[in-house]
Motif scaffolding. Sequence first.
Motif, PDB file in Angstrom:
ATOM      1  N   VAL A  11       0.854  -1.187   0.000  1.00  0.00           N
ATOM      2  CA  VAL A  11       0.000   0.000   0.000  1.00  0.00           C
ATOM      3  C   VAL A  11       0.885   1.230   0.000  1.00  0.00           C
ATOM      4  O   VAL A  11       2.008   1.210   0.532  1.00  0.00           O
ATOM      5  CB  VAL A  11      -0.945  -0.020   1.225  1.00  0.00           C
ATOM      6  N   GLN A  12       0.391   2.298  -0.593  1.00  0.00           N
ATOM      7  CA  GLN A  12       1.140   3.546  -0.620  1.00  0.00           C
ATOM      8  C   GLN A  12       1.036   4.271   0.722  1.00  0.00           C
ATOM      9  O   GLN A  12       0.061   4.082   1.465  1.00  0.00           O
ATOM     10  CB  GLN A  12       0.607   4.449  -1.734  1.00  0.00           C
ATOM     11  N   PRO A  13       2.013   5.095   1.035  1.00  0.00           N
ATOM     12  CA  PRO A  13       1.918   5.905   2.268  1.00  0.00           C
ATOM     13  C   PRO A  13       0.615   6.697   2.286  1.00  0.00           C
ATOM     14  O   PRO A  13       0.193   7.251   1.268  1.00  0.00           O
ATOM     15  CB  PRO A  13       3.133   6.821   2.168  1.00  0.00           C
ATOM     16  N   GLY A  14       0.005   6.713   3.469  1.00  0.00           N
ATOM     17  CA  GLY A  14      -1.289   7.370   3.621  1.00  0.00           C
ATOM     18  C   GLY A  14      -2.476   6.463   3.371  1.00  0.00           C
ATOM     19  O   GLY A  14      -3.620   6.853   3.652  1.00  0.00           O
ATOM     20  N   GLY A  15      -2.218   5.271   2.865  1.00  0.00           N
ATOM     21  CA  GLY A  15      -3.292   4.337   2.556  1.00  0.00           C
ATOM     22  C   GLY A  15      -3.765   3.547   3.759  1.00  0.00           C
ATOM     23  O   GLY A  15      -3.292   3.759   4.895  1.00  0.00           O
ATOM     24  N   SER A  16      -4.692   2.643   3.512  1.00  0.00           N
ATOM     25  CA  SER A  16      -5.299   1.840   4.572  1.00  0.00           C
ATOM     26  C   SER A  16      -5.302   0.370   4.206  1.00  0.00           C
ATOM     27  O   SER A  16      -5.335   0.006   3.026  1.00  0.00           O
ATOM     28  CB  SER A  16      -6.753   2.282   4.814  1.00  0.00           C
ATOM     29  N   LEU A  17      -5.281  -0.458   5.230  1.00  0.00           N
ATOM     30  CA  LEU A  17      -5.458  -1.901   5.103  1.00  0.00           C
ATOM     31  C   LEU A  17      -6.230  -2.389   6.318  1.00  0.00           C
ATOM     32  O   LEU A  17      -6.142  -1.784   7.396  1.00  0.00           O
ATOM     33  CB  LEU A  17      -4.118  -2.637   5.053  1.00  0.00           C
ATOM     34  N   ARG A  18      -6.941  -3.481   6.144  1.00  0.00           N
ATOM     35  CA  ARG A  18      -7.567  -4.147   7.290  1.00  0.00           C
ATOM     36  C   ARG A  18      -7.089  -5.586   7.344  1.00  0.00           C
ATOM     37  O   ARG A  18      -7.296  -6.363   6.414  1.00  0.00           O
ATOM     38  CB  ARG A  18      -9.089  -4.118   7.221  1.00  0.00           C
ATOM     39  N   LEU A  19      -6.445  -5.922   8.440  1.00  0.00           N
ATOM     40  CA  LEU A  19      -6.002  -7.286   8.671  1.00  0.00           C
ATOM     41  C   LEU A  19      -7.086  -8.052   9.414  1.00  0.00           C
ATOM     42  O   LEU A  19      -7.773  -7.495  10.270  1.00  0.00           O
ATOM     43  CB  LEU A  19      -4.711  -7.311   9.488  1.00  0.00           C
ATOM     44  N   SER A  20      -7.197  -9.337   9.081  1.00  0.00           N
ATOM     45  CA  SER A  20      -8.131 -10.229   9.765  1.00  0.00           C
ATOM     46  C   SER A  20      -7.367 -11.425  10.298  1.00  0.00           C
ATOM     47  O   SER A  20      -6.376 -11.857   9.700  1.00  0.00           O
ATOM     48  CB  SER A  20      -9.216 -10.721   8.811  1.00  0.00           C
ATOM     49  N   CYS A  21      -7.839 -11.956  11.400  1.00  0.00           N
ATOM     50  CA  CYS A  21      -7.255 -13.160  11.981  1.00  0.00           C
ATOM     51  C   CYS A  21      -8.402 -14.053  12.426  1.00  0.00           C
ATOM     52  O   CYS A  21      -9.110 -13.729  13.381  1.00  0.00           O
ATOM     53  CB  CYS A  21      -6.352 -12.815  13.147  1.00  0.00           C
ATOM     54  N   ALA A  22      -8.567 -15.162  11.715  1.00  0.00           N
ATOM     55  CA  ALA A  22      -9.625 -16.105  12.028  1.00  0.00           C
ATOM     56  C   ALA A  22      -9.080 -17.215  12.917  1.00  0.00           C
ATOM     57  O   ALA A  22      -8.077 -17.847  12.575  1.00  0.00           O
ATOM     58  CB  ALA A  22     -10.197 -16.697  10.747  1.00  0.00           C
ATOM     59  N   ALA A  23      -9.732 -17.439  14.032  1.00  0.00           N
ATOM     60  CA  ALA A  23      -9.278 -18.435  15.001  1.00  0.00           C
ATOM     61  C   ALA A  23     -10.142 -19.690  14.932  1.00  0.00           C
ATOM     62  O   ALA A  23     -11.351 -19.609  14.692  1.00  0.00           O
ATOM     63  CB  ALA A  23      -9.330 -17.852  16.405  1.00  0.00           C
ATOM     64  N   SER A  24      -9.507 -20.829  15.145  1.00  0.00           N
ATOM     65  CA  SER A  24     -10.226 -22.094  15.242  1.00  0.00           C
ATOM     66  C   SER A  24      -9.558 -22.953  16.301  1.00  0.00           C
ATOM     67  O   SER A  24      -8.367 -22.785  16.587  1.00  0.00           O
ATOM     68  CB  SER A  24     -10.261 -22.823  13.896  1.00  0.00           C
ATOM     69  N   GLY A  25     -10.333 -23.838  16.886  1.00  0.00           N
ATOM     70  CA  GLY A  25      -9.778 -24.733  17.895  1.00  0.00           C
ATOM     71  C   GLY A  25      -9.779 -24.173  19.297  1.00  0.00           C
ATOM     72  O   GLY A  25      -9.254 -24.822  20.206  1.00  0.00           O
ATOM     73  N   ILE A  26     -10.318 -22.979  19.474  1.00  0.00           N
ATOM     74  CA  ILE A  26     -10.424 -22.388  20.801  1.00  0.00           C
ATOM     75  C   ILE A  26     -11.808 -21.779  20.973  1.00  0.00           C
ATOM     76  O   ILE A  26     -12.494 -21.502  19.973  1.00  0.00           O
ATOM     77  CB  ILE A  26      -9.365 -21.289  21.059  1.00  0.00           C
ATOM     78  N   ILE A  27     -12.211 -21.574  22.221  1.00  0.00           N
ATOM     79  CA  ILE A  27     -13.431 -20.820  22.491  1.00  0.00           C
ATOM     80  C   ILE A  27     -13.015 -19.354  22.442  1.00  0.00           C
ATOM     81  O   ILE A  27     -12.584 -18.768  23.444  1.00  0.00           O
ATOM     82  CB  ILE A  27     -14.048 -21.209  23.833  1.00  0.00           C
ATOM     83  N   PHE A  28     -13.124 -18.780  21.260  1.00  0.00           N
ATOM     84  CA  PHE A  28     -12.524 -17.489  20.948  1.00  0.00           C
ATOM     85  C   PHE A  28     -12.915 -16.408  21.940  1.00  0.00           C
ATOM     86  O   PHE A  28     -12.081 -15.608  22.349  1.00  0.00           O
ATOM     87  CB  PHE A  28     -12.944 -17.089  19.527  1.00  0.00           C
ATOM     88  N   SER A  29     -14.163 -16.389  22.318  1.00  0.00           N
ATOM     89  CA  SER A  29     -14.665 -15.302  23.157  1.00  0.00           C
ATOM     90  C   SER A  29     -13.997 -15.248  24.520  1.00  0.00           C
ATOM     91  O   SER A  29     -14.077 -14.223  25.204  1.00  0.00           O
ATOM     92  CB  SER A  29     -16.176 -15.426  23.321  1.00  0.00           C
ATOM     93  N   ARG A  30     -13.335 -16.303  24.915  1.00  0.00           N
ATOM     94  CA  ARG A  30     -12.713 -16.358  26.241  1.00  0.00           C
ATOM     95  C   ARG A  30     -11.289 -15.823  26.258  1.00  0.00           C
ATOM     96  O   ARG A  30     -10.697 -15.675  27.328  1.00  0.00           O
ATOM     97  CB  ARG A  30     -12.707 -17.795  26.767  1.00  0.00           C
ATOM     98  N   TYR A  31     -10.743 -15.538  25.074  1.00  0.00           N
ATOM     99  CA  TYR A  31      -9.327 -15.206  24.981  1.00  0.00           C
ATOM    100  C   TYR A  31      -9.065 -13.738  24.669  1.00  0.00           C
ATOM    101  O   TYR A  31      -9.745 -13.124  23.843  1.00  0.00           O
ATOM    102  CB  TYR A  31      -8.659 -16.064  23.906  1.00  0.00           C
ATOM    103  N   ASP A  32      -8.043 -13.212  25.370  1.00  0.00           N
ATOM    104  CA  ASP A  32      -7.480 -11.934  24.964  1.00  0.00           C
ATOM    105  C   ASP A  32      -6.704 -12.154  23.667  1.00  0.00           C
ATOM    106  O   ASP A  32      -6.005 -13.164  23.515  1.00  0.00           O
ATOM    107  CB  ASP A  32      -6.525 -11.397  26.033  1.00  0.00           C
ATOM    108  N   MET A  33      -6.826 -11.204  22.752  1.00  0.00           N
ATOM    109  CA  MET A  33      -6.179 -11.323  21.449  1.00  0.00           C
ATOM    110  C   MET A  33      -5.286 -10.112  21.198  1.00  0.00           C
ATOM    111  O   MET A  33      -5.496  -9.038  21.776  1.00  0.00           O
ATOM    112  CB  MET A  33      -7.225 -11.412  20.332  1.00  0.00           C
ATOM    113  N   GLY A  34      -4.304 -10.302  20.326  1.00  0.00           N
ATOM    114  CA  GLY A  34      -3.413  -9.192  20.046  1.00  0.00           C
ATOM    115  C   GLY A  34      -2.827  -9.257  18.652  1.00  0.00           C
ATOM    116  O   GLY A  34      -2.832 -10.294  17.996  1.00  0.00           O
TER     117      GLY A  34
END
Length: 111
Positions: A11-34
């Motif tokens: 991406v060029q300077p000043g632009g935007s991106l959205r990263l995604s991280c899909a989790a499996s194998g855990i009860i996602f709602s119980r975990y702190d994420m980073g």
Amino acid sequence: VQLAESGGGLVQPGGSLRLSCAASGIIFSRYDMGWYRQAPGKRRELVATITSGGITHTADSVKGRFTISRDNAESTVYLQMNSLKPEDTAVYYCNAKGVAWGQGTQVTVSS
């Protein structure tokens, strides 16, 4: 446990991106994420975290530009990155606290 990042790219300077991280194998709602990042020749550093209760923390270097969020129904954590700078270039990693790391996704900010 698997964490699968996506959304990186060039991406060029000043632009935007959205990263995604899909989790499996855990009860996602119980975990702190980073999101962490590691630039060439540098140590891995914290970018942003979100607790299981939705409390967020953002590193000073990206505060006001990056936003972390989560969708427990989709077991996914996001990192919205705006006003990107060349110094944001790094491999970005997703982390489930105390459990797992993703494989990383490259973000390159360059004109």
